[in-house]
Every structure is written in structure tokens, then in C-alpha cells.
Write an enzyme that holds these catalytic residues in place. Structure first.
Site, PDB file in Angstrom:
ATOM      1  N   ARG A   1     -17.889  15.189  13.692  1.00 15.61           N
ATOM      2  CA  ARG A   1     -18.313  15.673  14.851  1.00 15.61           C
ATOM      3  C   ARG A   1     -19.505  16.764  14.935  1.00 15.61           C
ATOM      4  O   ARG A   1     -20.274  16.686  15.500  1.00 15.61           O
ATOM      5  CB  ARG A   1     -17.235  16.285  16.012  1.00 15.61           C
ATOM      6  CG  ARG A   1     -17.608  16.977  17.121  1.00 15.61           C
ATOM      7  CD  ARG A   1     -17.770  15.777  18.234  1.00 15.61           C
ATOM      8  NE  ARG A   1     -16.573  15.134  18.561  1.00 15.61           N
ATOM      9  CZ  ARG A   1     -16.626  13.959  19.480  1.00 15.61           C
ATOM     10  NH1 ARG A   1     -17.953  13.571  19.877  1.00 15.61           N
ATOM     11  NH2 ARG A   1     -15.641  13.420  19.877  1.00 15.61           N
TER      12      ARG A   1
ATOM     13  N   THR B   1       4.400   2.516   5.903  1.00 19.82           N
ATOM     14  CA  THR B   1       3.211   1.855   6.160  1.00 19.82           C
ATOM     15  C   THR B   1       2.158   3.061   6.897  1.00 19.82           C
ATOM     16  O   THR B   1       2.768   3.251   7.734  1.00 19.82           O
ATOM     17  CB  THR B   1       2.950   0.333   6.307  1.00 19.82           C
ATOM     18  OG1 THR B   1       1.489   0.254   6.893  1.00 19.82           O
ATOM     19  CG2 THR B   1       3.585   0.173   7.454  1.00 19.82           C
ATOM     20  N   ILE B   2       0.966   2.991   6.601  1.00 16.83           N
ATOM     21  CA  ILE B   2       0.038   4.099   7.407  1.00 16.83           C
ATOM     22  C   ILE B   2      -0.104   3.306   8.473  1.00 16.83           C
ATOM     23  O   ILE B   2      -0.672   3.681   9.615  1.00 16.83           O
ATOM     24  CB  ILE B   2      -0.877   4.488   6.701  1.00 16.83           C
ATOM     25  CG1 ILE B   2      -1.679   3.696   6.457  1.00 16.83           C
ATOM     26  CG2 ILE B   2      -0.654   5.501   5.572  1.00 16.83           C
ATOM     27  CD1 ILE B   2      -3.729   3.976   6.033  1.00 16.83           C
ATOM     28  N   ASP B   3       0.016   1.999   8.746  1.00 11.40           N
ATOM     29  CA  ASP B   3      -0.750   1.105   9.723  1.00 11.40           C
ATOM     30  C   ASP B   3       0.216   1.123  11.204  1.00 11.40           C
ATOM     31  O   ASP B   3      -0.323   0.751  12.265  1.00 11.40           O
ATOM     32  CB  ASP B   3      -0.672  -0.275   9.298  1.00 11.40           C
ATOM     33  CG  ASP B   3      -1.792  -0.691   8.071  1.00 11.40           C
ATOM     34  OD1 ASP B   3      -2.292   0.329   7.856  1.00 11.40           O
ATOM     35  OD2 ASP B   3      -1.404  -1.776   7.627  1.00 11.40           O
TER      36      ASP B   3
ATOM     37  N   ALA C   1      15.404  10.664  -0.705  1.00 10.72           N
ATOM     38  CA  ALA C   1      16.455  10.458   0.160  1.00 10.72           C
ATOM     39  C   ALA C   1      17.494   9.457  -0.269  1.00 10.72           C
ATOM     40  O   ALA C   1      18.686   9.608  -0.226  1.00 10.72           O
ATOM     41  CB  ALA C   1      15.889  10.398   1.792  1.00 10.72           C
TER      42      ALA C   1
ATOM     43  N   GLY D   1       0.867  -1.291   0.142  1.00 10.05           N
ATOM     44  CA  GLY D   1      -0.176   0.081  -0.089  1.00 10.05           C
ATOM     45  C   GLY D   1       0.754   1.201   0.044  1.00 10.05           C
ATOM     46  O   GLY D   1       2.020   1.066   0.829  1.00 10.05           O
TER      47      GLY D   1
ATOM     48  N   ARG E   1      -5.233  -2.465   9.044  1.00  4.78           N
ATOM     49  CA  ARG E   1      -5.174  -4.067   8.818  1.00  4.78           C
ATOM     50  C   ARG E   1      -4.604  -4.751   9.921  1.00  4.78           C
ATOM     51  O   ARG E   1      -3.859  -5.415  10.221  1.00  4.78           O
ATOM     52  CB  ARG E   1      -3.832  -4.158   7.701  1.00  4.78           C
ATOM     53  CG  ARG E   1      -3.672  -5.501   7.309  1.00  4.78           C
ATOM     54  CD  ARG E   1      -2.224  -5.702   6.505  1.00  4.78           C
ATOM     55  NE  ARG E   1      -2.220  -4.879   5.065  1.00  4.78           N
ATOM     56  CZ  ARG E   1      -2.665  -5.428   4.200  1.00  4.78           C
ATOM     57  NH1 ARG E   1      -3.248  -6.534   4.055  1.00  4.78           N
ATOM     58  NH2 ARG E   1      -2.780  -4.706   2.941  1.00  4.78           N
TER      59      ARG E   1
ATOM     60  N   ASP F   1       2.545  -0.874  11.972  1.00  6.85           N
ATOM     61  CA  ASP F   1       2.674  -2.284  12.758  1.00  6.85           C
ATOM     62  C   ASP F   1       3.827  -2.812  12.620  1.00  6.85           C
ATOM     63  O   ASP F   1       3.901  -4.156  12.728  1.00  6.85           O
ATOM     64  CB  ASP F   1       1.481  -2.968  11.954  1.00  6.85           C
ATOM     65  CG  ASP F   1       1.485  -3.212  10.622  1.00  6.85           C
ATOM     66  OD1 ASP F   1       2.258  -2.570   9.883  1.00  6.85           O
ATOM     67  OD2 ASP F   1       0.899  -3.969  10.299  1.00  6.85           O
TER      68      ASP F   1
ATOM     69  N   ARG G   1     -26.405  12.263  17.210  1.00  2.00           N
ATOM     70  CA  ARG G   1     -25.903  10.977  16.688  1.00  2.00           C
ATOM     71  C   ARG G   1     -24.945  10.135  17.297  1.00  2.00           C
ATOM     72  O   ARG G   1     -24.055  10.913  17.972  1.00  2.00           O
ATOM     73  CB  ARG G   1     -25.807  10.897  15.240  1.00  2.00           C
ATOM     74  CG  ARG G   1     -27.142  11.322  14.363  1.00  2.00           C
ATOM     75  CD  ARG G   1     -26.668  11.300  13.111  1.00  2.00           C
ATOM     76  NE  ARG G   1     -28.054  11.515  12.361  1.00  2.00           N
ATOM     77  CZ  ARG G   1     -28.105  11.784  11.024  1.00  2.00           C
ATOM     78  NH1 ARG G   1     -27.264  12.143  10.467  1.00  2.00           N
ATOM     79  NH2 ARG G   1     -29.524  11.887  10.537  1.00  2.00           N
TER      80      ARG G   1
ATOM     81  N   ASP H   1       4.588  -4.677   6.191  1.00  2.00           N
ATOM     82  CA  ASP H   1       5.001  -5.982   6.585  1.00  2.00           C
ATOM     83  C   ASP H   1       5.190  -6.979   5.365  1.00  2.00           C
ATOM     84  O   ASP H   1       6.113  -7.641   5.386  1.00  2.00           O
ATOM     85  CB  ASP H   1       3.561  -6.467   7.541  1.00  2.00           C
ATOM     86  CG  ASP H   1       3.901  -7.539   8.299  1.00  2.00           C
ATOM     87  OD1 ASP H   1       4.489  -7.438   9.402  1.00  2.00           O
ATOM     88  OD2 ASP H   1       3.427  -8.731   8.150  1.00  2.00           O
TER      89      ASP H   1
ATOM     90  N   ARG I   1       1.008  -4.956  -5.317  1.00  2.00           N
ATOM     91  CA  ARG I   1       1.179  -6.132  -4.458  1.00  2.00           C
ATOM     92  C   ARG I   1       1.091  -7.384  -5.573  1.00  2.00           C
ATOM     93  O   ARG I   1       0.482  -7.336  -6.489  1.00  2.00           O
ATOM     94  CB  ARG I   1       0.004  -6.322  -3.696  1.00  2.00           C
ATOM     95  CG  ARG I   1      -0.569  -5.355  -2.515  1.00  2.00           C
ATOM     96  CD  ARG I   1      -1.531  -5.600  -1.655  1.00  2.00           C
ATOM     97  NE  ARG I   1      -2.307  -4.493  -1.082  1.00  2.00           N
ATOM     98  CZ  ARG I   1      -1.783  -3.926   0.008  1.00  2.00           C
ATOM     99  NH1 ARG I   1      -0.589  -4.280   0.488  1.00  2.00           N
ATOM    100  NH2 ARG I   1      -2.478  -2.794   0.568  1.00  2.00           N
TER     101      ARG I   1
END
Ligand code: F6P
Length: 317
Positions: A149, A120-122, A16, A5, A166, A124, A157, A97, A66
Site C-alpha cells: 500500500r 492447510t492455509i487454504d 498435541a 503443503g 488453490r 477449503d 498505482r 484436501d 506430495r
């Protein structure tokens, strides 16, 4: 190459790596579309001006994919043959990962020096305080929730907002803290039932006229839609809505934080290669560059600090 991703800051990392290498007398080639480009030979030399004017851009100029073929021994053999043909001696892989797992296998099979950058934005990956793209995604989530909001408050609500990750809850938990949300439902703590029951039990606080609950996407545990359905059945008195933020979390101009860590990690990748390091991911821990063996970065589940859940609970009363 960039792989898996896309994440904001990948371009800063490509810049860089390219410029740090060239300034040390090393030639650089860009591999397009991740491992796919290595298998099919989509490879072009990069020069200092090939990476001009990209530090501020989201996505990745090298494209990403991928690649199922790279998961087969035949695919990896083709990748290795292309590498040799192009005169490439080492790989820098920017990805999450799955991408670093690919690098680890390839490095072992063909004895190729590979350096990974956590893109990765995750967030993890184990062994680095944050990954490239995480801070930008977090800020995007907070901006979106501030807007939700307004509607939540005006219509009184209950919103379940699903964020990416993920099966990791970093975006959901820190997104909830930063946006003042009422709760976060994350896979790591199996808190789904408890937190939902908590909400159901205590309802809206009297002085609050709305609630926002962040839900980390989870293949195994279901997402915001499932939770909202349960809520509607068990508590029909709530006016429930669902918002799935989706891929808007992956795009946009990287924050200063992501540009800085991407620049530092990219430069460090070249230092690592020159120091004969191989098969390590570059991380930053307490503001210091560290080398993390692929096996540690990938296999270990990066723990979420329980303190963060406590802070969220305590501050959302
Ligand atoms: O790994 C990054 C990520 O955005 C995850 O948070 C999400 O589960 C996944 O990628 C989505 O992948 P795709 O863009 O291929 O649908």
C-alpha cells in the site's frame, strides 16, 4: 504424519497428538515426508521431548511431501505392510484436501482407523470454521499488503496482488477485507469480469490515489498477471503492477489462533481414536470440537459467505 503443503501450526498439532497420546498411555510414531515415508518406511518413535520447543515454529518437523506412489494400489500396499511391520494401529494425518482423500481411500482399502486434522492455509475443508495455518497465512498477507500500500499510494498505482488458495477464495476475500483493499477476485463467484469491469467503469475514487485488488490463484481462471495484462490493454491510463506473494504465505511462526486450534484438534484426535471413531476429520465449529466424516469434509465445496463480498464492496467505495 503431515502431508501435502506445509502450514503454520502443523508442528503444534504434532506436539498435541504426541503428548495427548503419551499422557493416555499410547505410543506414537512419527512418519516422515507424508505418505512417502509410509511407503518407504521412514518412521521413528516420538517421545514427549521429541516435540519440545516446536509449538512456535512454522513448517513441519516431520517434513512433508506430495506422494505419487501412494496414489497407486501397489504404493498403498507397501504403506500398509510398513504400518504392520512398525506395529502401527491407527493413523493421524495432518493435511489438506488431497491428504485426507488419501487417508479416506487407505482407510477403506485396509480397514485402518484414520483421523484427519485439517492442516492447510487454504481453509477449503468443509466442516470446520477454520483450518490450521489459515489464520497465520491471512495475517502474513495483510502484513504484506500494508507494505505494498505504501508504494501503491506513493506512486498512485493499481496493484493486483495474487494470493494462494488453490481455487478457493478465502485468503483473497478476507485478506482484502482485513487490508482495506478495493476488491477481491475469487473463483467461487465467477466475479472476475464483473469486478474488473466495475473497476474499469468507476476508476479510482477521487479521494483515493491508489487501488489494491487481491486475486485468488486459479488454474482455470488465470491469475493476477492475466488480469493485469487485460487491464493494461483496456485501460492504459492506469499504472498497473503485479505482486505474487507465493510461498511466503506458507511460512512463519503460527498465530495464537492457529496454535490453539492445532493443540485442541491434536488432543481431540486421540480422544476420537479412544472413542473408536474412524475416518473422520476433527473440526471446530462455533468453538466446539466436531467429527466430520472424510466424505463430507472433502467432497463438499466449502461455501464463501456472500455477505463478505458485500462488506468488501460496501467498505471500499
Ligand atoms: O494447498 C496449499 C497451497 O499453498 C495452495 O494454496 C497452493 O496452490 C499450493 O499449495 C502450492 O503448492 P506447492 O507448494 O506444491 O507449489
Amino acid at each position: 504424519m503431515t502431508s501435502g503443503g506445509d502450514a503454520p501450526g502443523m508442528n503444534a498439532a504434532i506436539r498435541a497428538v504426541t503428548r495427548a497420546a503419551i499422557s493416555k498411555g499410547i505410543r506414537v510414531k512419527g512418519i516422515y515426508r507424508g505418505y512417502k515415508g509410509l511407503v518407504t518406511g521412514e518412521i521413528q518413535e516420538l517421545y514427549t521431548d521429541s516435540v519440545s520447543n516446536i509449538i512456535q515454529r512454522g513448517g513441519t518437523m516431520l517434513k512433508t511431501a506430495r506422494c505419487a506412489e501412494f496414489m497407486t494400489p501397489e504404493g498403498r500396499q507397501m504403506a500398509y505392510d510398513n504400518m504392520r511391520r512398525e506395529g502401527i494401529d491407527a493413523l493421524v494425518v495432518i493435511g489438506g484436501d488431497g491428504s485426507l482423500t488419501g487417508a479416506r481411500i487407505f482407510a477403506q482399502e485396509f480397514n485402518v482407523p484414520c483421523i484427519g486434522l485439517p492442516g492447510t492455509i487454504d481453509n477449503d475443508l468443509f466442516g470446520t470454521d477454520t483450518t490450521i495455518g489459515y489464520d497465520t497465512a491471512l495475517n502474513t498477507i495483510v502484513e504484506a499488503i500494508d507494505k505494498i500500500r505504501d508504494t501503491a499510494a506513493s506512486h498512485e498505482r493499481l496493484f493486483f496482488v495474487e494470493v494462494m488458495g488453490r481455487d478457493a477464495g478465502f485468503l483473497a476475500l478476507n485478506g482484502a477485507i482485513a487490508s482495506g483493499a478495493e476488491a477481491a477476485i475469487i473463483p467461487e463467484y465467477n466475479t472476475e469480469v464483473d469486478q474488473l469491469e466495475d473497476l474499469i467503469e468507476h476508476g479510482f475514487r477521487k479521494s483515493k490515489n491508489s487501488s489494491i485488488v487481491l486475486v485468488a490463484e486459479s488454474k482455470s481462471k488465470g491469475g493476477a498477471l492475466d488480469i493485469a495484462e487485460r487491464m493494461k490493454t483496456e485501460c492504459p491510463e492506469y499504472d498497473v503492477r503485479v505482486s505474487i506473494l507465493g510461498h511466503l504465505q506458507r511460512g512463519g511462526s503460527p498465530t495464537a489462533h492457529d496454535r490453539i486450534i492445532a493443540s485442541r484438534m491434536g488432543a481431540a484426535a486421540i480422544d476420537a481414536l479412544l472413542e473408536d471413531q474412524r475416518n473422520v476429520m476433527i473440526g471446530i465449529v462455533r468453538d466446539e470440537i466436531v467429527y466430520v466424516p472424510f466424505t463430507r469434509a472433502i467432497k463438499n465445496d466449502k461455501p464463501i459467505k456472500p455477505e463478505l463480498l458485500d462488506v468488501l464492496r460496501e467498505l471500499s467505495i
